[in-house]
Scaffold this motif. Structure first.
Motif, PDB file in Angstrom:
ATOM      1  N   GLU A 120      14.014  -3.505  -4.314  1.00 31.93           N
ATOM      2  CA  GLU A 120      15.335  -3.437  -4.004  1.00 31.93           C
ATOM      3  C   GLU A 120      15.740  -1.939  -3.388  1.00 31.93           C
ATOM      4  O   GLU A 120      15.862  -1.112  -4.260  1.00 31.93           O
ATOM      5  N   GLY A 121      17.098  -1.623  -2.663  1.00 34.11           N
ATOM      6  CA  GLY A 121      17.487  -0.661  -3.023  1.00 34.11           C
ATOM      7  C   GLY A 121      16.590   0.490  -2.398  1.00 34.11           C
ATOM      8  O   GLY A 121      16.126   0.128  -1.360  1.00 34.11           O
ATOM      9  N   ASP A 122      17.060   1.774  -2.546  1.00 35.71           N
ATOM     10  CA  ASP A 122      15.599   2.393  -1.807  1.00 35.71           C
ATOM     11  C   ASP A 122      14.156   3.236  -1.843  1.00 35.71           C
ATOM     12  O   ASP A 122      13.526   3.389  -1.950  1.00 35.71           O
ATOM     13  N   TRP A 123      13.925   1.548  -3.229  1.00 36.15           N
ATOM     14  CA  TRP A 123      12.692   0.970  -3.651  1.00 36.15           C
ATOM     15  C   TRP A 123      12.060   0.314  -2.347  1.00 36.15           C
ATOM     16  O   TRP A 123      11.436  -0.164  -3.344  1.00 36.15           O
ATOM     17  N   GLN A 124      12.625  -0.460  -1.561  1.00 37.62           N
ATOM     18  CA  GLN A 124      12.188  -1.197  -0.751  1.00 37.62           C
ATOM     19  C   GLN A 124      11.520  -0.862  -0.201  1.00 37.62           C
ATOM     20  O   GLN A 124      10.613   0.201   0.423  1.00 37.62           O
ATOM     21  N   GLU A 125       9.902  -1.465  -0.727  1.00 33.40           N
ATOM     22  CA  GLU A 125       8.659  -1.307   0.363  1.00 33.40           C
ATOM     23  C   GLU A 125       7.435  -2.637   1.180  1.00 33.40           C
ATOM     24  O   GLU A 125       7.944  -3.691   0.493  1.00 33.40           O
ATOM     25  N   GLU A 126       7.838  -2.755   2.408  1.00 34.44           N
ATOM     26  CA  GLU A 126       6.907  -3.430   2.806  1.00 34.44           C
ATOM     27  C   GLU A 126       5.626  -3.990   2.823  1.00 34.44           C
ATOM     28  O   GLU A 126       5.273  -3.251   1.686  1.00 34.44           O
ATOM     29  N   ALA A 127       6.031  -5.257   2.560  1.00 34.78           N
ATOM     30  CA  ALA A 127       4.252  -5.705   1.703  1.00 34.78           C
ATOM     31  C   ALA A 127       4.348  -6.598   2.134  1.00 34.78           C
ATOM     32  O   ALA A 127       4.192  -7.523   2.925  1.00 34.78           O
ATOM     33  N   ALA A 184       0.579  -1.406   0.151  1.00 30.95           N
ATOM     34  CA  ALA A 184       0.053   0.122  -0.143  1.00 30.95           C
ATOM     35  C   ALA A 184       0.629   0.943   0.086  1.00 30.95           C
ATOM     36  O   ALA A 184       0.466   2.682  -0.036  1.00 30.95           O
ATOM     37  N   ARG A 185       2.081   0.986   0.146  1.00 30.66           N
ATOM     38  CA  ARG A 185       3.052   1.965   0.328  1.00 30.66           C
ATOM     39  C   ARG A 185       3.079   2.669  -1.533  1.00 30.66           C
ATOM     40  O   ARG A 185       2.913   2.636  -2.499  1.00 30.66           O
ATOM     41  N   ASN A 186       3.406   3.807  -1.114  1.00 30.05           N
ATOM     42  CA  ASN A 186       3.367   5.124  -2.813  1.00 30.05           C
ATOM     43  C   ASN A 186       2.328   4.740  -3.292  1.00 30.05           C
ATOM     44  O   ASN A 186       3.404   4.433  -4.669  1.00 30.05           O
ATOM     45  N   PRO A 187       1.783   5.180  -3.071  1.00 31.89           N
ATOM     46  CA  PRO A 187       0.147   5.073  -4.233  1.00 31.89           C
ATOM     47  C   PRO A 187       0.870   5.188  -5.276  1.00 31.89           C
ATOM     48  O   PRO A 187       1.848   6.849  -5.546  1.00 31.89           O
ATOM     49  N   GLY A 188       0.263   5.007  -6.813  1.00 30.62           N
ATOM     50  CA  GLY A 188       0.740   5.790  -8.014  1.00 30.62           C
ATOM     51  C   GLY A 188       2.281   5.877  -8.294  1.00 30.62           C
ATOM     52  O   GLY A 188       2.465   6.970  -9.351  1.00 30.62           O
ATOM     53  N   ALA A 189       3.192   5.579  -7.390  1.00 30.75           N
ATOM     54  CA  ALA A 189       4.866   4.372  -8.085  1.00 30.75           C
ATOM     55  C   ALA A 189       5.146   6.360  -7.525  1.00 30.75           C
ATOM     56  O   ALA A 189       6.355   6.881  -8.200  1.00 30.75           O
ATOM     57  N   GLN A 190       4.433   6.918  -6.807  1.00 27.60           N
ATOM     58  CA  GLN A 190       4.833   8.187  -5.830  1.00 27.60           C
ATOM     59  C   GLN A 190       5.810   8.508  -4.378  1.00 27.60           C
ATOM     60  O   GLN A 190       4.702   7.702  -3.744  1.00 27.60           O
ATOM     61  N   ALA A 191       6.662   8.948  -4.070  1.00 22.86           N
ATOM     62  CA  ALA A 191       7.296   8.363  -3.510  1.00 22.86           C
ATOM     63  C   ALA A 191       6.708   9.335  -2.013  1.00 22.86           C
ATOM     64  O   ALA A 191       5.818  10.921  -2.440  1.00 22.86           O
ATOM     65  N   GLN A 192       5.735   9.015  -1.143  1.00 26.90           N
ATOM     66  CA  GLN A 192       5.116   9.256   0.030  1.00 26.90           C
ATOM     67  C   GLN A 192       5.591   9.874   1.299  1.00 26.90           C
ATOM     68  O   GLN A 192       6.947   9.122   1.388  1.00 26.90           O
ATOM     69  N   PRO A 193       5.353  10.531   1.967  1.00 27.58           N
ATOM     70  CA  PRO A 193       6.574  10.303   3.831  1.00 27.58           C
ATOM     71  C   PRO A 193       6.054   9.004   4.374  1.00 27.58           C
ATOM     72  O   PRO A 193       5.174   8.397   4.381  1.00 27.58           O
ATOM     73  N   GLU A 194       7.204   8.569   5.161  1.00 25.06           N
ATOM     74  CA  GLU A 194       7.523   7.851   5.620  1.00 25.06           C
ATOM     75  C   GLU A 194       5.700   6.937   6.384  1.00 25.06           C
ATOM     76  O   GLU A 194       4.944   6.629   7.159  1.00 25.06           O
ATOM     77  N   PRO A 195       5.621   8.136   7.214  1.00 23.11           N
ATOM     78  CA  PRO A 195       4.075   8.017   8.268  1.00 23.11           C
ATOM     79  C   PRO A 195       3.373   7.730   7.257  1.00 23.11           C
ATOM     80  O   PRO A 195       2.197   7.179   7.764  1.00 23.11           O
ATOM     81  N   ALA A 196       2.972   8.157   6.251  1.00 18.90           N
ATOM     82  CA  ALA A 196       1.940   7.840   5.461  1.00 18.90           C
ATOM     83  C   ALA A 196       2.103   6.441   4.434  1.00 18.90           C
ATOM     84  O   ALA A 196       0.645   5.893   4.697  1.00 18.90           O
TER      85      ALA A 196
END
Length: 108
Positions: free
Chosen positions: A39-46, A3-15
Motif C-alpha cells: 500500500e501507499g508508496d510501496w504498492q506493487e503490481e503482482a 517480481a518488482r523491487n527484488p530484495g526489497a530494494q527499490a528499482q527504477p520503474e522500467p526495471a
C-alpha cells in the motif's frame, strides 16, 4: 507474487515493468489473477498464482529475487521468507475476508 523491487530494494520503474513481464511469461501456464501487493508508496503490481505448492512458491520467489512471498491455502495465508538456505513462515499473517474472496483484482 511480485517480481518488482527484488530484495526489497527499490528499482527504477522500467526495471520493475520488465521484471513483471518476465514473471508473467514465466507463469503463463498457471491459473492466476492480477493483484496489488502493499500500500501507499510501496504498492506493487503482482500476480495471485493459484495451485502452487509452498516449495514452488519459494522457488519462484527466489528466482525473482524476492525476500518473501505470500502463500495461501484454503482461506488463510502466510508470509514466507525466501532467504538463502532456509525458509521462515509467519503463519496466519493474512486471512481472506469472505466478502472479498471473489473480487478481482486482489489487494494483498
Amino acid at each position: 507474487m511480485t517480481a518488482r523491487n527484488p530484495g526489497a530494494q527499490a528499482q527504477p520503474e522500467p526495471a520493475n515493468e520488465a521484471a513483471h513481464r518476465r514473471l508473467g511469461d514465466r507463469t503463463a501456464h498457471l491459473q492466476r489473477l492480477s493483484a496489488i501487493n502493499g500500500e501507499g508508496d510501496w504498492q506493487e503490481e503482482a500476480l495471485l498464482l493459484l495451485e502452487l505448492s509452498l516449495l514452488q512458491a519459494v522457488q519462484l520467489g527466489r528466482e525473482f529475487g524476492q525476500a518473501a512471498v505470500l502463500f495461501g491455502a484454503g482461506g488463510r495465508a502466510a508470509l514466507v521468507w525466501c532467504g538463502p538456505g532456509s525458509v521462515r513462515v509467519e503463519r496466519f499473517w493474512a486471512v481472506v475476508h469472505p466478502d472479498a474472496a471473489h473480487s478481482s483484482p486482489c489487494i494483498l
